[in-house]
Design an enzyme around this catalytic site. Structure first.
Site, PDB file in Angstrom:
ATOM      1  CG  LEU A   1      -1.967  -1.065   1.396  1.00 24.94           C
ATOM      2  CD1 LEU A   1      -2.670  -0.913   2.737  1.00 24.94           C
ATOM      3  CD2 LEU A   1      -2.977  -1.001   0.257  1.00 24.94           C
ATOM      4  CG  ASP A   2       0.425   4.343  -2.906  1.00 25.77           C
ATOM      5  OD1 ASP A   2       1.225   3.518  -3.387  1.00 25.77           O
ATOM      6  OD2 ASP A   2      -0.442   4.927  -3.572  1.00 25.77           O
ATOM      7  CE  LYS A   3       6.049   8.152   4.944  1.00 27.46           C
ATOM      8  NZ  LYS A   3       7.246   9.019   4.852  1.00 27.46           N
TER       9      LYS A   3
ATOM     10  CB  THR B   1      -2.871   4.077   0.903  1.00 31.29           C
ATOM     11  OG1 THR B   1      -2.836   4.960  -0.226  1.00 31.29           O
ATOM     12  CG2 THR B   1      -4.149   3.245   0.833  1.00 31.29           C
TER      13      THR B   1
END
Length: 386
Positions: A199-201, A203
């Site tokens: 997951l993106d930082k 998110t």
């Protein structure tokens, strides 16, 4: 609210390069004309060494800039790593401590360039840290974690040892799960033990990790075959016109702003996002839409760049055109110039809310929900307050 960086629909990669050419100077103009190489088709391979001839458009460009432009699959940092390690030769002359070729070497076009092997970042072993974790599901084979926004899943390979090896999900997992009774899979290497997907930082939400190599491989196959259902909640700017829309646009690295992805390159990887409206909000700060997004693929920044392509960036996502502060508007749609007339969100309003799959070892259905974090539910409440 379309991003000011978005191009009109229908413009392809050549048009994107033309747009950037005017803003990036002489080297950018040359870079815009550099053809993208397919390392399997455009280069000769012998003994692990890839050989090709620098295009005429490379004239006047730095070696590292040209290679990063011509081979977008390799970042400029990794290109510099190759050069410094002596793995790049220009007309037979190598870089690194034993050669004279540097990243700043100016090309003339027509040079024979050889690239030997792959970038080899300095080895790094993740260490355990006592960081609190919210565990949504766990058994002897795997676990599903509710990752908070602001936490990286694993360390990056391009920073200093201290900066890249602290505070990540992997560090927390090693502390909580690598006990005498448990472990993490080693397929991801010492830097990414247990990590099957990311997951993106900024998110938050559900992410599954594997405790052994067999489970890791099986989960990896399930993700590749689209057998894992992933559902996200996102708040986006503006009123989405249709209740349901599917975005099927390829995603690729932006050749100029390399921290971004783009849907404007024809050679991008396929990406599919199914978007459904949950709620439309007409607020004193303008119109917003709360959406549920189910993704078939898991490309980098996929939901964020797909929402931008529709002209509805995710709230808080300044990388893709969302404002840092959202100003209140009056009945005529004009911004209110009061001291308390704006709100902001220090993260992206994007949350991995639901994860569902068949357990790769037991065959049982696993369905996990990650509750909306307090900062996101609080932000929604602030928007709804009249």
């Amino acid at each position: 609210m379309p991003s000011k960086n978005m191009l009109p629909k229908g413009h392809r990669r050549q048009s994107v390069r033309a747009e950037y050419r005017a803003t990036r100077g002489v080297e950018a103009a040359a870079a815009a004309a550099v053809p993208v190489l397919d390392l399997d088709e455009d280069t000769d391979i012998e003994g692990g060494v890839r050989t090709f001839v620098a295009d005429a458009a490379a004239a006047g460009m730095r070696l590292d800039a040209y290679l990063a432009q011509a081979i977008p699959e390799i970042s400029r940092a990794r290109v510099q790593m190759l050069i410094e390690a002596g793995q790049v030769r220009v007309d037979g002359v190598a870089g690194g401590s034993g050669g004279s070729v540097k990243g700043k070497h100016k090309l003339h076009g027509g040079e024979a360039i050889e690239i030997e092997g792959e970038p080899q970042p300095a080895p790094l072993r993740a260490v355990a840290e006592d960081i609190p974790l919210a565990i949504l599901y766990e058994d002897e084979y795997l676990a599903v974690i509710d990752k908070p926004a602001g936490m990286m899943v694993h360390a990056g390979a391009g920073e200093t040892d201290d900066a890249r090896n602290r505070g990540t999900l992997v560090n927390a997992l090693l502390y909580h799960m690598a006990k005498p009774a448990g472990t993490l899979s080693g397929i991801g290497g010492e830097l990414r033990p247990g990590i099957v997907h990311r997951l993106d930082k900024q998110t938050s939400g559900a992410i599954v990790v594997a405790k052994d190599d067999v489970t890791h491989r099986k989960l990896g196959e399930m993700f590749a075959q689209r057998q894992v259902a992933k559902t996200y909640l996102a708040l986006v700017h503006g009123a989405l016109a249709r209740g349901n829309v599917t975005v099927n646009l390829p995603v690729a690295r932006d050749l100029v702003r390399r921290t971004r992805m783009t849907t404007r390159r024809a050679d991008g990887r396929s990406a599919v996002s199914h978007i459904s409206v949950v709620e439309r909000l007409a607020t004193r700060f303008g119109a917003f839409t709360l959406v549920e997004v189910k993704i078939e693929t898991g490309r980098t920044h996929q939901i964020r760049v797909h929402m931008q392509s529709l002209g509805h960036p995710v709230v808080g996502d300044t990388l893709y055109g969302a404002p840092r502060r959202i100003r209140r508007v009056d009945a005529k749609g004009h911004e209110v110039e009061a001291a308390d007339a704006s709100v902001g969100l220090e993260r992206n309003f994007l949350h991995a809310a639901h994860l569902e799959f068949i357990h790769p070892r037991t065959g049982k259905a696993v369905a996990v929900d990650a509750p909306l974090p307090a900062e996101l539910s609080g932000f929604l409440g602030a928007l709804r307050t009249e």
